[in-house]
Write a protein that holds these residues in place. Sequence first.
Motif, mmCIF file in Angstrom:
data_model
loop_
_atom_site.group_PDB
_atom_site.id
_atom_site.type_symbol
_atom_site.label_atom_id
_atom_site.label_comp_id
_atom_site.label_asym_id
_atom_site.label_seq_id
_atom_site.Cartn_x
_atom_site.Cartn_y
_atom_site.Cartn_z
ATOM 1 N N THR A 139 57.046 35.070 40.884
ATOM 2 C CA THR A 139 57.370 35.852 42.078
ATOM 3 C C THR A 139 57.181 35.034 43.351
ATOM 4 N N GLY A 140 57.007 33.727 43.207
ATOM 5 C CA GLY A 140 56.736 32.882 44.365
ATOM 6 C C GLY A 140 55.256 32.661 44.592
ATOM 7 N N ARG A 141 54.432 33.392 43.856
ATOM 8 C CA ARG A 141 52.991 33.205 43.892
ATOM 9 C C ARG A 141 52.549 32.568 42.579
ATOM 10 N N PRO A 142 51.341 31.998 42.534
ATOM 11 C CA PRO A 142 50.894 31.397 41.273
ATOM 12 C C PRO A 142 50.778 32.442 40.167
ATOM 13 N N ALA A 143 51.148 32.064 38.968
ATOM 14 C CA ALA A 143 50.859 32.909 37.813
ATOM 15 C C ALA A 143 49.369 32.795 37.524
ATOM 16 N N VAL A 144 48.728 33.915 37.264
ATOM 17 C CA VAL A 144 47.283 33.966 37.106
ATOM 18 C C VAL A 144 46.935 34.421 35.694
ATOM 19 N N MET A 145 45.969 33.731 35.074
ATOM 20 C CA MET A 145 45.531 34.048 33.722
ATOM 21 C C MET A 145 44.375 35.039 33.765
ATOM 22 N N LEU A 146 44.553 36.169 33.113
ATOM 23 C CA LEU A 146 43.476 37.145 32.943
ATOM 24 C C LEU A 146 43.174 37.260 31.459
ATOM 25 N N LEU A 147 41.893 37.218 31.109
ATOM 26 C CA LEU A 147 41.465 37.412 29.725
ATOM 27 C C LEU A 147 40.760 38.753 29.632
ATOM 28 N N ALA A 148 41.114 39.536 28.611
ATOM 29 C CA ALA A 148 40.565 40.877 28.487
ATOM 30 C C ALA A 148 40.115 41.155 27.065
ATOM 31 N N CYS A 149 38.992 41.849 26.960
ATOM 32 C CA CYS A 149 38.538 42.426 25.700
ATOM 33 C C CYS A 149 37.839 43.727 26.061
ATOM 34 N N PRO A 150 37.559 44.595 25.117
ATOM 35 C CA PRO A 150 36.893 45.850 25.473
ATOM 36 C C PRO A 150 35.602 45.584 26.255
ATOM 37 N N GLY A 151 35.545 46.114 27.472
ATOM 38 C CA GLY A 151 34.340 45.982 28.272
ATOM 39 C C GLY A 151 34.305 44.809 29.219
ATOM 40 N N LEU A 152 35.341 43.957 29.228
ATOM 41 C CA LEU A 152 35.307 42.799 30.121
ATOM 42 C C LEU A 152 36.711 42.287 30.419
ATOM 43 N N ARG A 153 36.967 42.009 31.706
ATOM 44 C CA ARG A 153 38.156 41.283 32.149
ATOM 45 C C ARG A 153 37.675 40.136 33.029
ATOM 46 N N VAL A 154 38.235 38.950 32.816
ATOM 47 C CA VAL A 154 37.863 37.787 33.614
ATOM 48 C C VAL A 154 39.113 37.018 34.016
ATOM 49 N N VAL A 155 39.027 36.318 35.142
ATOM 50 C CA VAL A 155 40.108 35.456 35.611
ATOM 51 C C VAL A 155 39.518 34.106 35.998
ATOM 52 N N PRO A 156 39.964 33.011 35.384
ATOM 53 C CA PRO A 156 39.537 31.693 35.849
ATOM 54 C C PRO A 156 40.399 31.256 37.039
ATOM 55 N N VAL A 157 39.771 30.921 38.153
ATOM 56 C CA VAL A 157 40.519 30.506 39.347
ATOM 57 C C VAL A 157 41.096 29.112 39.154
ATOM 58 N N THR A 158 40.377 28.228 38.492
ATOM 59 C CA THR A 158 40.934 26.949 38.047
ATOM 60 C C THR A 158 40.965 26.985 36.527
ATOM 61 N N VAL A 159 41.950 26.311 35.935
ATOM 62 C CA VAL A 159 42.152 26.532 34.495
ATOM 63 C C VAL A 159 42.042 25.221 33.707
ATOM 64 N N HIS A 160 43.161 24.622 33.365
ATOM 65 C CA HIS A 160 43.143 23.506 32.416
ATOM 66 C C HIS A 160 42.975 22.171 33.134
ATOM 67 N N MET A 161 41.731 21.882 33.483
ATOM 68 C CA MET A 161 41.398 20.620 34.138
ATOM 69 C C MET A 161 39.927 20.335 33.898
ATOM 70 N N SER A 162 39.529 19.101 34.151
ATOM 71 C CA SER A 162 38.133 18.749 33.956
ATOM 72 C C SER A 162 37.248 19.510 34.935
ATOM 73 N N LEU A 163 35.970 19.592 34.625
ATOM 74 C CA LEU A 163 35.037 20.283 35.502
ATOM 75 C C LEU A 163 34.966 19.594 36.867
ATOM 76 N N ARG A 164 35.008 18.278 36.865
ATOM 77 C CA ARG A 164 34.999 17.533 38.138
ATOM 78 C C ARG A 164 36.242 17.868 38.958
ATOM 79 N N ALA A 165 37.408 17.913 38.291
ATOM 80 C CA ALA A 165 38.649 18.233 38.999
ATOM 81 C C ALA A 165 38.642 19.676 39.480
ATOM 82 N N ALA A 166 38.043 20.573 38.702
ATOM 83 C CA ALA A 166 38.000 21.981 39.090
ATOM 84 C C ALA A 166 37.208 22.171 40.383
#
Length: 326
Positions: A139-166
């Motif tokens: 939609t012109g905005r970043p696609a965002v990854m949300l992970l869900a399971c019963p009782g919890l939803r989380v979104v990583p703001v940085t994803v597939h990169m090293s911890l230093r790069a994040a």
Amino acid sequence: MTQTSLALTMGEPAGIGTEIAAKAWRCLRHAGPSFFLIGDPRQIQDVPTALIRDPSEAKMRFGDALPVLPLALPAPVQPGRLDPANAPAVVAAIERAVSLALAGQAAAVVTNPIQKSVLTAIGFPFPGHTEFLGELAGTGRPAVMLLACPGLRVVPVTVHMSLRAAADRLTSDLIIQHGRIVAEALRQDFGLDRPRLVVAGLNPHAGEEGTMGREDIEVVAPAVAALRAEGIEVRGPLPADTLFTPRARATYDCALCMYHDQALIPVKTLDMDGGVNVTLGLRIVRTSPDHGTALDIAGSGRADEGSLVAALRLAASIAATRSKAV
């Protein structure tokens, strides 16, 4: 329940995608939601298949056989053994599913796991599904990854990169952008009128007033303040080591996490077999199992379909919620 079937991609042919697709069909054939597989019917074993020419046929056939929209693989498949010759077909299945969803011929896209290394070998320029789907249906905005399971939803703001790069990548603007997208999606896709967000700190103890790094003071806290000023109910930065206890999880609807493992470890610890990956910020609904291709057990019959079943059910639920809002 949606009237249009879900499109399920085959994923990596040497992995467990077709096995869990067949098992998911067995699980859902009577209660739904209905789906059709985009893939090579020669890979399907142990369940009846119905070749379809159009997605509209899937719902009628679903009770008796797994509907398959054929997409032939150019090379024979050996379970657990990657073959770059089949990689273009993997990409084509994703493109086909997205085009059908954009045209209203599929209620949503559910993707079986892909093997990023074999796609990279053929020049696939995206780090994963999320970024590719953003290119196809963004939609012109970043696609965002949300992970869900019963009782919890989380979104990583940085994803597939090293911890230093994040840590280098993290900015207040990036957190704000994710917070807006998540709040909107929780309203639009999950039916929450006033979603409650929390934001994890980057450093241990959320930096402990700067004694363990100033990122939480200078980067994270200003983003939280800006989101709150926009009317979003949000708290943070909060220490990540206490953010996922049962008592803490009851106080929010989604946690924004600063890096990949900070988000994925709690979801996979709570429900490794039932977690679902949802892509936010697309023109279509997309979910996926929260696991990989499992090359080590491919062909053994031991793959667990639980996460795929959860992904199919959640995709149907989100699509129905969106359709009610139109």
